[in-house]
Enzyme design. Structure first.
Site, PDB file in Angstrom:
ATOM      1  N   GLU A   1      38.828  23.292  37.312  1.00 27.59           N
ATOM      2  CA  GLU A   1      37.982  22.238  37.878  1.00 27.59           C
ATOM      3  C   GLU A   1      38.743  21.359  38.851  1.00 27.59           C
ATOM      4  OE1 GLU A   1      34.493  21.237  34.596  1.00 27.59           O
ATOM      5  OE2 GLU A   1      35.981  19.708  35.006  1.00 27.59           O
TER       6      GLU A   1
ATOM      7  N   HIS B   1      39.258  18.290  20.938  1.00 26.20           N
ATOM      8  CA  HIS B   1      39.671  19.073  22.112  1.00 26.20           C
ATOM      9  C   HIS B   1      38.587  19.221  23.164  1.00 26.20           C
ATOM     10  CE1 HIS B   1      37.336  22.413  20.657  1.00 26.20           C
ATOM     11  NE2 HIS B   1      37.862  23.281  21.464  1.00 26.20           N
TER      12      HIS B   1
END
Lengths: 486, 137
Positions: free
Chosen positions: A221, A409
């Protein structure tokens, strides 16, 4: 029904810990050797309660893990908890290094799947003119999806060296720099890897997969720092508002999957041999000191190194792309794994900490941290979905005391892949995200539908629940502007 | 004989159904590869022999699916036909047909990481044999 029949209602056994926000407990019951502790707000706990009635239940998995020999303090579930294979995802369990067991379920099939974030000095304004250029360049240079070999080809002897050498091995080959290693967990290499305990099949799967992203929930990303929560920690991390940063999420690829496969069978057999509890076929384990346990741990370390090397090569490709398009350098913030088991010292005791879908979150003053992070704790990188925020957190003293220095996470799925494919259409998802200023480049439309933001839990809730518990602190919120998927 | 998928929160359940165990094992392999590729696009160009072993049918099923995942990775291939020649409780011999991945021709989908022990079952059900497990994607 799997994992033991516990017929009482959930209300009877999930209790709020008095005087603490967002901390819940399942007191010791049945075969549990320790209680379980869950970090979450009311919504997360309600989902967990509903989940108990289903065949596939994170709560039952927590109770099962708490019954394994040598478990310390408690079976811990972070705020992104959901059912996994034997262990819940978002699960943390530490075992006495002498008396305890190691379980393949506590690591999973994607060994050391993790996240690496790299920073630029560019701002959102610098990005605008060349946003499509950089995304196209990243899409072209970073191999992603099925059937895409990596650019590094290794011989079998080189695979062995990589399995003990980790990220420094590929830095030596020219992929990255020393600074990258300083800002990685374990400085980019796990000690105690033994390639002899990794099958030839696993090694053959590695020949041309180094430096590839894979598919599923893995991504690369391009992100913008949207919000800073803690200026002083953000300063130490080198983060500022409107900064362009880049984050990649991937693991040990075929090699790790093969180690998982090989040892899942071996550890189920070991459970029977050593007469260990096996309430779920997926929860095979072996005493840490046994031959089987030692072999598995050394194979996991090899898998950890493969993943570190993999992310290192991809980081290099990302760096090259930024040089080409913007003529700027990128610097590593940190590399964290979230499917691992590691020997660590906690409370003066040597323990094997399993983190399954949990990020290490060492607090200030931990000797392993780089001097730049000594006073603030390590960067904890939390991935969101294609359409939502990701977060950068930091470890705390309380986290060191309560969770063996661990945190959540990611967001965690709320919908199955089959449901997501029925509900979403890949092309539409991409168009909708484009309207929000997020460019998605993917090798598979079906993959995009399955990873639609709506198929995940609310990452803000997951992170806030963790932050409010005091185990980690929010530092920055980032939003995606470009996403590359397999 | 047929194959189907069943719901699983994070991953995918696959199930092969047949008149006998051989067909159930062949069909679950079809289910596995249909996750990764449009299976009708995969031509039966090359043939490979596969032999796997396990302590019982369940281990054998994991070994069979794991071997297929291994072969597709190292050969960079996809398969569309699975022919089990012999199957006993602890071993099976098969021939599998497929071809090298061609990104221009094959529409590739989601990669399967591993066949897991979750909801793993090999059993007779309503006069049919079924073989099933959840795969990690």
């Amino acid at each position: 029904m799997r994992g033991g029949c516990l017929m009482e209602k959930h209300e009877d056994f999930i209790k709020e810990v008095k005087g603490r926000k967002n901390l819940w407990t399942i007191p010791k019951r049945g075969n549990m050797r320790v209680p379980a502790f869950i970090y979450g707000d009311n919504v997360i706990i309600d989902e967990l309660k509903a989940d108990y009635q289903r065949d596939w239940s994170a709560t039952r998995q927590m109770i099962n893990v708490a019954s394994l020999p040598g478990i310390q303090k408690g079976m811990l579930a972070m705020s992104d908890v959901h059912p996994g294979y034997g262990f819940p995802i978002g699960g943390v369990a530490a075992f006495d290094a002498e008396e305890g067991v190691v379980s393949m379920a506590g690591v999973g099939y994607d060994i050391n799947c993790g996240v690496r974030t790299m920073l630029t000095d560019l701002t959102n304004n610098d990005l605008n003119a060349k946003k499509e250029d950089i995304i196209n360049e990243l899409f072209r240079t970073v191999p992603a999806g099925l059937g895409k070999p990596g650019k590094v080809k290794l011989t079998i002897a080189q695979v062995d060296e990589l399995l003990t050498g980790g990220a420094p091995y590929v830095v030596e080959m020219g992929y990255g720099n020393e600074e990258d290693l300083l800002f990685s967990e374990q400085k980019g290499v796990a000690k105690g890897a033994n390639p002899a305990n990794v099958s030839d099949k696993a090694k053959r799967r590695q020949y041309d997969q180094i430096g590839t992203l894979g598919s599923g929930n893995h991504y690369l990303e391009l992100q913008i720092v949207d919000r800073i929560f803690d200026e002083s920690v953000a300063n130490a991390f080198g983060l500022f508002k409107d900064q362009v940063i880049t984050t990649l999420h991937c693991g040990s690829r075929g090699l790790g999957h093969q180690i998982g496969t090989d040892y899942s069978t071996l550890l189920v057999r070991a459970s029977k041999k050593y007469n260990l509890p096996l309430p779920d076929k997926e929860l095979g384990s072996a005493p840490i000191t046994s031959e089987e346990g030692q072999r598995y741990i050394s194979a996991v370390n090899a898998g950890i190194n493969a993943a570190l090397a993999n992310r290192q090569v991809i980081a290099h490709l990302v760096r090259e792309a930024f040089r080409k398009v913007f003529n700027v350098e990128v610097h590593q913030l940190y590399d964290v794994g979230h499917n691992t088991c590691k020997f660590e010292e906690h409370g003066g005791k040597n323990v094997l900490v399993h983190r399954k879908g949990s990020t290490r979150a060492f607090g200030p003053g931990h000797p392993e941290l780089h001097s730049r992070y000594q006073s603030v704790g390590q960067p904890v990188l939390i991935g969101g979905t294609m359409g939502t925020s990701s977060y950068i957190l930091t470890g705390t003293k309380l986290g060191m005391e309560e969770t063996f220095g661990s945190a959540c996470h990611g967001a965690g799925r709320s919908m199955s892949r089959t449901q997501a494919k029925k509900k979403y259409w890949g092309k539409t998802v991409i168009q909708n995200l484009a309207q929000k200023g997020i460019t998605v480049k993917a090798h598979s439309f079906a993959g995009v539908a399955e990873e639609a933001p709506g198929a995940y839990k609310d990452v803000n809730r997951v992170v806030n629940a963790m932050h409010d518990s005091g185990v980690v602190k929010k530092v920055a919120q980032v939003r995606p502007v470009g996403v590359i998927k397999g | 004989m047929s194959y189907e998928y069943f719901e699983h929160r994070a991953d995918i359940g696959i199930r092969g159904i047949g008149e006998n165990i051989k067909e159930a094992f062949e069909q679950i392999a079809m289910a596995l590869f249909a996750i990764m590729v449009e299976i009708q696009e995969v031509e039966k160009k090359e043939i490979e022999k596969v032999t796997v072993e396990g302590l019982d049918y369940e281990e054998l099923l994991i070994a069979w699916l794991s071997e297929l995942l291994y072969l597709k990775d190292v050969g960079n291939k996809m398969y569309s036909k699975f022919h089990i020649l012999e199957i006993e409780k602890t071993s099976l011999n098969a021939e599998i047909l497929g071809e090298k991945i061609d990104l221009k021709k094959h529409k590739l989908k989601l990669e399967v990481k591993a066949a897991t022990w979750t909801q793993l079952e090999v059993k007779r059900f309503n006069n049919k044999w079924i073989a099933q497990c959840v795969v990690d994607v």
